[in-house]
Write a protein that holds these residues in place. Sequence first.
Motif, short mmCIF file in Angstrom:
data_model
loop_
_atom_site.label_atom_id
_atom_site.label_comp_id
_atom_site.label_asym_id
_atom_site.label_seq_id
_atom_site.Cartn_x
_atom_site.Cartn_y
_atom_site.Cartn_z
N LEU A 18 13.03 28.59 -16.91
CA LEU A 18 13.82 29.30 -15.90
C LEU A 18 15.02 29.14 -16.08
N ALA A 19 15.97 28.71 -16.35
CA ALA A 19 17.44 28.61 -16.56
C ALA A 19 17.61 30.00 -16.16
N GLY A 20 19.04 29.58 -15.44
CA GLY A 20 20.03 30.94 -14.56
C GLY A 20 19.17 31.53 -13.33
N MET A 65 24.93 17.32 -13.80
CA MET A 65 25.44 17.96 -12.39
C MET A 65 26.81 18.86 -13.62
N ALA A 66 26.69 18.73 -14.26
CA ALA A 66 28.20 19.76 -14.95
C ALA A 66 27.51 20.76 -15.26
N ALA A 67 26.43 21.02 -16.11
CA ALA A 67 25.84 22.03 -16.18
C ALA A 67 25.97 22.98 -15.33
N ILE A 68 25.01 21.89 -13.83
CA ILE A 68 24.94 23.04 -12.59
C ILE A 68 26.59 23.46 -12.37
N LEU A 69 27.34 22.26 -12.57
CA LEU A 69 28.78 23.09 -12.13
C LEU A 69 29.28 24.27 -13.33
N PRO A 96 21.78 26.64 -9.53
CA PRO A 96 20.99 26.62 -10.62
C PRO A 96 20.30 25.74 -11.27
N ILE A 97 18.87 26.22 -12.17
CA ILE A 97 18.28 26.08 -12.82
C ILE A 97 19.26 25.43 -14.19
N GLU A 119 31.32 28.93 -7.99
CA GLU A 119 32.30 28.90 -6.39
C GLU A 119 32.14 27.06 -6.97
N LEU A 120 31.93 26.64 -6.81
CA LEU A 120 31.72 24.40 -6.80
C LEU A 120 32.72 24.81 -7.89
#
Length: 541
Positions: free
Chosen positions: A50-52, A132-136, A44-45, A141-142
């Motif tokens: 474009l967040a989300g 990276m933490a925000a993406i996770l 995800p962004i 699932e990750l």
Amino acid sequence: MALRGVGAKPLSERGKVDGREVLPWNEPGLSRADRVIAFCEDLPITAGKLAGSSMQLREWQREFIRAVYAEDTAGRRPVRTAVLSMGRKNGKTQLAAALALCHLLGPEAEPRGEVYSCALTRDQAAKLYAEMAAILQGHPELDDRCNIVRFTKQIEVLTGDGAGSIYSALSADAGSKLGLSPSFVVYDELGSAPNRALFDAMDTASGARDNPLMMVISTQAAADHAVMSELVDYGLRVQSGDVADPSFHLTLYAAPEDADPWEPATWLLANPAIGDFRSLEDVQRQAGQARLVPSKEAAFRNLILNQRVSAVSRFIHKAEWDANAGTVDAASLDGRECYAGLDLGATRDLTAFVMVFPDEKGRYDVLARFFMPEANIEDRSNEDRVPYDLWAKQGHITLIPGATIDPGFVADVLANAASRYSMQALAYDRWRIEDLKRELGLIGAALPITPFGQGFKDFSPAVDMLERCVAEKLLRHGGNPVLNMCAANAVVTRDPAGGRKLDKSKAAGRIDGLVALAMALSISKRHEPETLPACLAELVA
């Protein structure tokens, strides 16, 4: 065992997410590069308009990934060092975070892998961790497979691909990094690194891994001697075919030095995301300011156009200096007429001895020697952000035993040079010269030494001479890296009458070599025989 500490995810919250049967990057028929792309585009962004939504790689990003993750006939990835260089604000951090996660728990993960982000400071390195933490957190699932410890800025993979792998953010304190065994390293903004210690520590630490990857994502450094500049120059040689090295890849977006910096077409050459997620209006604003405020032009060229330009206005333009980097055949200089300049540094500083050899065409071969105390050479390299220790190993700097410059050692070098070459004059700064004169007397060396004032009156003609020789390509300096550094650092100041001199107090670094070169050129001019006008020459004849 999961990492524990402030910010760690409770064990009771894991295992509650139903995963997909086939992950997009595990679809059959995908190449290695396609799996990496599929993984990135599943993320995800996390910020902006474009967040989300899911990340959609642009074609220029895909090309970089395809080049780096291409496989050879044996099914291995040849590339071990990958460099991506472009202007600021082109989405480097998000791409780096996606690739770091890919190596941590995606298709590039390996059991008990070690993934690191490196930067000048720990806070800067932690920016990648934060992304990276925000993406996770936006990808349940990750996230369900990981343990994130915010206090230590670490991520541990608990299950699935890469189980047992860890990620950590590192700063430029390389001393504690020698016990690591990285499988993937991303170095953010290597162009601003004070030295190469952390880069070398991480690069050499990956030898135990089967297929490690070091990735550098940065704008260019301002100086030629910076490690980022060395990587870019090496990558260009690989691209040109001058060096055959399939383990190294460079993708460089930079505006040529002769391009018009105010044209939008030039901006695009260094900013592939311009008009997309790189704001065109912001670049226009910065260009408008840099065009009207000369002091901002250099920073605009370096940070936006990704040119190797220092933010400080220099005396000699890099392109002009490089145009004088002809090869010097040292053996052919034996017995030739020469003129020299000596700039004695302080007891712990750089000392420069530069000789110039005029030829019949009015050009000068330049032979430069530099000296520093051997003790604490690494500390001085770190203080000045210059690889003195590396240059010493390469033979460009002679290390004098002890903690200070020994005038006796320098005297021996000068005496040997005078016996080898036809030295007509040796110009020197009066500061600290008495110790050297005493040592020359002790060894019976009668050198043609000439005092050379460092004020505007004496040095202005030397600056003019140096500037003319560089502009007219009359020098062959052989590309000596220490002399190159001095030329890049040099600035001049003016007096009310318009006189100029090289100013050490305002220079960005050491300029001793260029001072010695200017003195040598100027003293050679003083010793040129006067030419009689044609009418008088006929009368004399």
